[in-house]
Design a protein around this motif. Sequence first.
Motif, PDB file in Angstrom:
ATOM      1  N   ASP A  20       0.724  -1.537   0.039  1.00 57.45           N
ATOM      2  CA  ASP A  20       0.074  -0.179  -0.093  1.00 57.45           C
ATOM      3  C   ASP A  20       1.035   1.407  -0.123  1.00 57.45           C
ATOM      4  N   ALA A  21       1.674   1.056   1.141  1.00 55.87           N
ATOM      5  CA  ALA A  21       2.930   2.830   0.892  1.00 55.87           C
ATOM      6  C   ALA A  21       3.388   2.388   0.087  1.00 55.87           C
ATOM      7  N   TYR A  22       4.379   1.343  -0.817  1.00 57.79           N
ATOM      8  CA  TYR A  22       5.298   1.513  -1.848  1.00 57.79           C
ATOM      9  C   TYR A  22       4.247   2.834  -2.886  1.00 57.79           C
ATOM     10  N   PHE A  23       3.191   1.318  -3.520  1.00 57.61           N
ATOM     11  CA  PHE A  23       2.591   1.955  -4.471  1.00 57.61           C
ATOM     12  C   PHE A  23       0.980   3.297  -4.126  1.00 57.61           C
ATOM     13  N   PHE A  24       1.412   3.630  -3.156  1.00 52.94           N
ATOM     14  CA  PHE A  24       0.957   4.847  -3.036  1.00 52.94           C
ATOM     15  C   PHE A  24       1.599   6.144  -3.352  1.00 52.94           C
ATOM     16  N   LEU A  25       3.105   5.551  -2.756  1.00 53.23           N
ATOM     17  CA  LEU A  25       4.211   7.289  -3.195  1.00 53.23           C
ATOM     18  C   LEU A  25       4.737   6.551  -5.349  1.00 53.23           C
ATOM     19  N   ASN A  26       4.922   5.550  -5.573  1.00 48.40           N
ATOM     20  CA  ASN A  26       5.365   5.334  -6.290  1.00 48.40           C
ATOM     21  C   ASN A  26       4.444   5.007  -7.858  1.00 48.40           C
ATOM     22  N   ASP A  27       5.056   4.818  -8.926  1.00 49.66           N
ATOM     23  CA  ASP A  27       4.442   4.060  -9.985  1.00 49.66           C
ATOM     24  C   ASP A  27       4.349   3.446 -10.071  1.00 49.66           C
ATOM     25  N   LYS A  28       6.018   3.050 -10.015  1.00 51.97           N
ATOM     26  CA  LYS A  28       6.799   1.813 -10.471  1.00 51.97           C
ATOM     27  C   LYS A  28       7.971   0.788 -10.102  1.00 51.97           C
ATOM     28  N   ILE A  29       8.483   0.145  -9.821  1.00 49.77           N
ATOM     29  CA  ILE A  29       9.841  -0.086  -9.306  1.00 49.77           C
ATOM     30  C   ILE A  29      11.394   0.191  -9.698  1.00 49.77           C
ATOM     31  N   GLY A  30      10.584   0.150 -11.527  1.00 48.48           N
ATOM     32  CA  GLY A  30      11.250   0.760 -12.173  1.00 48.48           C
ATOM     33  C   GLY A  30      12.801   0.334 -11.809  1.00 48.48           C
ATOM     34  N   LEU A  31      13.410  -1.168 -11.868  1.00 50.73           N
ATOM     35  CA  LEU A  31      14.625  -1.796 -11.586  1.00 50.73           C
ATOM     36  C   LEU A  31      14.450  -2.636 -13.429  1.00 50.73           C
ATOM     37  N   SER A  32      15.427  -2.705 -13.521  1.00 51.10           N
ATOM     38  CA  SER A  32      15.473  -4.518 -14.213  1.00 51.10           C
ATOM     39  C   SER A  32      15.530  -5.967 -13.804  1.00 51.10           C
ATOM     40  N   ARG A  33      15.502  -6.872 -14.454  1.00 53.50           N
ATOM     41  CA  ARG A  33      15.511  -8.119 -13.479  1.00 53.50           C
ATOM     42  C   ARG A  33      15.960  -8.779 -12.690  1.00 53.50           C
ATOM     43  N   LYS A  34      17.145  -8.335 -14.177  1.00 59.14           N
ATOM     44  CA  LYS A  34      18.534  -8.189 -13.253  1.00 59.14           C
ATOM     45  C   LYS A  34      19.287  -7.390 -12.194  1.00 59.14           C
TER      46      LYS A  34
END
Length: 192
Positions: free
Chosen positions: A103-117
């Motif tokens: 909840d907290a993460y996606f309330f403040l952020n739109d994506k994870i923004g990292l590659s699989r690696k």
Amino acid sequence: MARIVSIREDGDWIELRPRAKAIEGVLTREEFYRLFAAAQDHKDKIILALAIMGMRASEIAKITKDYVDLVRKEINVPEHIAKKRHGRTIPYGKFTRLSPIVDAYFFLNDKIGLSRKTVWARIKKIAKLAGIPKPVTPNGLRATGATLAASAGLSVQALRELFGWKYIQTAQYYIERAAGTASKELEGKEII
């Protein structure tokens, strides 16, 4: 390791086995808590939370706020980012200790923004900081989540849907594994 056999649509037998490295990297509940405590920031915590809920590294890397329903507390893993196009819905609200993190993460952020690696590298780094000697991978965290869910009593069908497995035999494997884990944990302990 248990042998899992299934029949394909064409009538041939195939052998299915969960990834050996994933099985080697199954953590106990206490090891997962240590891993989580070693997380450096909110991004580390969301990666660990999503992995234990059954998301693959590639799915974690591609997940966006658009796929997270903060009201219903569900993550929709769409077919186009899921392995072999097996989309699914993860009811993250059922993971009571982890749902506030999502909840907290996606309330403040739109994506994870990292590659699989990078997801893999961060998990490895957190494991090193936590002092966990066994190999810890995204697949191992999925296997940990599956084992813990099976030991909590999830049915074969529920496990299959939650983790996005094509074959029901994979879920059966984790249920059998959870039974073995319970037996090991009870060694030398008195229940009543």
